[in-house]
Design an enzyme around this catalytic site. Structure first.
Site, mmCIF file in Angstrom:
data_model
loop_
_atom_site.group_PDB
_atom_site.id
_atom_site.type_symbol
_atom_site.label_atom_id
_atom_site.label_comp_id
_atom_site.label_asym_id
_atom_site.label_seq_id
_atom_site.Cartn_x
_atom_site.Cartn_y
_atom_site.Cartn_z
ATOM 1 N N CYS A 67 0.844 -1.388 0.014
ATOM 2 C CA CYS A 67 0.024 0.021 0.156
ATOM 3 C C CYS A 67 0.691 1.455 0.146
ATOM 4 O O CYS A 67 0.433 2.394 0.212
ATOM 5 C CB CYS A 67 -0.932 -0.078 1.208
ATOM 6 S SG CYS A 67 -2.266 -1.161 1.068
ATOM 7 N N ASP A 68 2.206 1.047 -0.082
ATOM 8 C CA ASP A 68 3.116 2.161 -0.099
ATOM 9 C C ASP A 68 3.207 2.828 -1.318
ATOM 10 O O ASP A 68 3.329 2.162 -2.222
ATOM 11 C CB ASP A 68 4.552 1.781 0.584
ATOM 12 C CG ASP A 68 5.186 2.969 1.044
ATOM 13 O OD1 ASP A 68 5.251 3.758 0.243
ATOM 14 O OD2 ASP A 68 5.687 2.922 2.269
#
Ligand SMILES: Cc1ncc(COP(=O)(O)O)c(C=O)c1O
Lengths: 279, 387
Positions: B339-340
């Site tokens: 999710c980065d």
């Protein structure tokens, strides 16, 4: 004159052919099919921009693909030809009077149609009563064949890293073995010994895990990059080096003499397999 | 059923046909659960026999950090390669496989105390250094060991520069060699690293010139050196072909022959060039999206679980699985699964459009990939499989 520049991805050389005429250009479900005419080679069949056969020299490949196994088998009656949609191998197989049945298994019907139209001398045998044409993946054909009644299986496919890969899996080789008679023979083209020796070795090794007898012979093919073309041949017990039948068919390149010299000398073969040939 | 991959002319310069053939055969026969890294043993064998062949008196020590997979190390050990290590973890791995300490060197200029303690009990005896504190540490833990000083050299033209963190200039290097001698160590030689993925052949010229200067300075101070460790740095092809190892080595060999004594011992410690192009990452498309006019392709390997070097500028080549019908290519932004927002592998990658669930092969990914990976966000570290 327009030119055709062959784009075989893995060849370290490129060939440039004069094109007198483009006779056909079409796309099947599987590949792009083109027929051109070259002043030297005559008509040429291209699949996905790679030369498959030419009118002038197709017999080198088709004879050598076919007659080694057909002469080392004592009496080949039932033969399976997988690929080779142009019909050249089928034509050669039918030269043997022992042959009663040929299963001609080609995945791409368009290649057969194009060959019938543009290469009549190559596709000549397709309508022989002994030939049964099957439009399907050769891998499925051998998988579904339940009897061990085939005397020879001959693979004439396109590049081994393309969709013809189904004909180079271990499962496939096992299935081939299962449909061969005890004297049955199997042959497939591999690669150029000049350019892709490592793949030639790899296929020998994979076949050795399946078949008791595995060997290698070569033939000079002018239009295949690397020219010095290797064929992998395997059987359940007979050595393919031996000519077991009288040579009495008409051929241009193959003969019983060529049969014997086409194989690598044993010492060299061993060196190859030990990866001691350095080039 | 055979998977249909888009293999194009430009891939041929990046991955060997035999390596690709083996990889595809593997994918055809197995039900595959991605991601994982395939390593072609035959390619390793070929690289090992190639590297060092053109440099006289040379010995190869594989830089374990590039890929410390157990099977890979075992395979290289069987081929007779030596190993270059940096830590207690790498040493334990080698010992557990049965690598003889005489085949191990460490070129990490700043070693942990734990590592030194373990090294001292096992007989590893050759170390690099570039600071007075390191001399003290070595003299304390491994008295009389062989040491070689790390010289700072230009890293321009290498895609992964290393010089800023380590290495000293000539005067300091000389002082360190003298200090090592005075503390009872054996000042054996000089090392440098031209930078990883070094495509500038002249880096070696400058480095060897500088090493020669130091060699002579040491001689004048009564220290007769005998070892030249020329580090790693040999490049591999990622998206375009690179200068060949033979040409690099012919150049290096001529320079060494010209400048250094006949009986010199040369050490090489390649990492990337040994395993890099033997490796193919097998990943799967887990999603696609169009964001404004950008096409995003999400795969199950990203910056955190294998493709860390993409952040440093390494660009990879991809082979996608697609149906024969997909004729047109698109430009993609390729991103990892986490999710980065940092987890973007590459932009403007031209590929045929795959579907979710299709396989994406990432070429030349055997080095500095899995060894950097973390489990950030719960994505597991890909396995390495030697075929
Ligand atoms: C001291 C040392 N030796 C060898 C290597 C291996 O370098 P390469 O993978 O570029 O060959 C490295 C890489 O970081 C290194 O730091």
């Amino acid at each position: 004159m327009i030119k055709f520049n062959e784009k075989a991805p893995y060849a370290p050389v490129e060939y440039l052919y004069d094109v007198e005429e483009i006779l056909y250009k079409g796309r099947s479900r599987f590949q792009e099919i083109i027929v051109i005419r070259n002043p030297y080679y005559g008509r040429m069949l291209l699949l996905d921009d790679v030369v498959q056969i030419t009118e002038r020299d197709e017999f080198f490949y088709h004879e050598m693909m076919t007659h080694i196994v057909m002469h080392s088998h004592p009496e080949p009656k039932k033969v399976v030809v997988i690929g080779g949609g142009d019909g050249g191998v089928v034509r050669e197989v039918l030269k043997h009077k022992t042959v009663e049945k040929v299963f001609f298994v080609e995945i791409d019907e368009e290649v057969i149609n194009v060959s019938r139209k543009f290469f009549p001398t190559v596709s000549a045998g397709m309508d022989d009563a002994r030939v049964e044409i099957k439009i399907m993946d050769g891998a499925d054909f051998v998988l579904n064949r339940k009897q061990a009644d085939i005397d020879a299986v001959i693979i004439d496919s396109t590049d081994i890293i393309g969709f013809a890969r189904s004909l180079f899996t271990t499962d496939f080789f096992n299935n081939v073995k299962n449909c061969l008679t005890k004297d049955g023979m199997f042959v497939t083209h591999t690669e150029s010994l000049h350019f892709h020796k490592d793949i030639v070795i790899e296929i020998q090794e994979v076949l050795k895990k399946v078949f008791p007898v595995v060997d290698l012979y070569t033939a000079p093919i002018a239009t295949y990059p690397g020219n010095w073309w290797a064929f992998a041949v395997a059987s359940k017990n007979l050595s393919p080096r031996e000519v077991r039948r009288r040579y009495d068919i008409s051929t241009k390149y193959y003969s019983d003499e060529i049969h014997r010299q086409a194989f690598m000398p044993i010492g060299m073969y061993e060196k190859l397999m030990q990866r001691k040939l350095e080039w | 059923m055979i998977k249909n991959f888009r293999i194009e002319k430009h891939h041929a310069g990046i991955v060997a046909k035999a390596t690709l053939f083996k990889c595809l055969r593997y994918l055809d026969k197995e039900v595959v659960e991605t991601p994982f890294l395939l390593i072609d043993g035959e390619k390793l064998r070929e690289k090992v026999s190639l590297i060092g062949r053109s440099i006289r008196n040379s010995t190869v020590f594989y830089a374990v950090k590039a890929n410390p997979d157990r099977e890979v190390i075992r395979f290289l050990h069987a081929l007779g390669t030596g190993f270059e290590i940096a830590s207690e973890g790498e040493l334990e791995l080698l010992l557990s496989i049965g690598v003889e300490p005489a085949k191990i060197i460490s070129s990490n200029p700043v070693k942990s105390l734990k590592f030194l303690k373990l090294a001292s009990t096992t007989g590893v005896n050759r170390f690099s250094f570039d600071s007075p504190d390191e001399v003290e540490k070595l003299a304390h833990h491994i008295p009389h060991c062989d040491v070689y000083v790390r010289l700072s050299v230009p890293n321009e033209g290498s895609e992964w520069p290393l010089s800023k963190k380590f290495g000293v200039e000539l005067d300091e290097a000389l002082a360190l060699l003298c200090r090592a001698r005075d503390r009872g160590l054996n000042p054996a030689g000089i090392t440098f690293h031209v930078g990883s993925q070094c495509t500038n052949i002249y880096n070696w010229n400058i480095a060897l010139e500088k090493a020669k200067t130091l060699w002579d300075m040491a001689e004048k101070s009564g220290i007769r050196l005998r070892l030249l460790n020329i580090g790693g740095g040999y490049p591999i092809a990622y998206t375009k072909s690179v200068v060949s190892i033979e040409s690099i080595e012919r150049n290096i060999n001529a320079l060494i022959y010209d400048k250094f004594p006949e009986d010199i011992t040369v050490h090489l410690e390649p990492g990337r060039a040994v395993v890099g192009d033997a490796g193919i990452f097998v990943t799967t498309v887990i999603g696609k999206a169009k964001r404004s006019d950008e096409n995003w392709l999400y795969i199950d390997v990203g910056v955190f679980n294998g493709l860390m070097e993409s952040v440093g500028g390494i660009k990879y080549s991809y082979i996608v699985e697609t149906s024969k019908q997909a004729r047109h290519k698109k430009q993609w932004t390729v991103a990892g699964p986490s999710c980065d927002s940092f987890d973007v592998i590459d932009k403007n990658v031209t590929l045929h459009e795959p579907q979710v669930g299709d396989i994406v092969l990432i070429l030349s990914s055997g080095a500095y990939t899995v060894s950097y990976a973390s489990e950030f966000n719960g994505f597991s570290i890909p396995k390495t499989i030697l075929i």
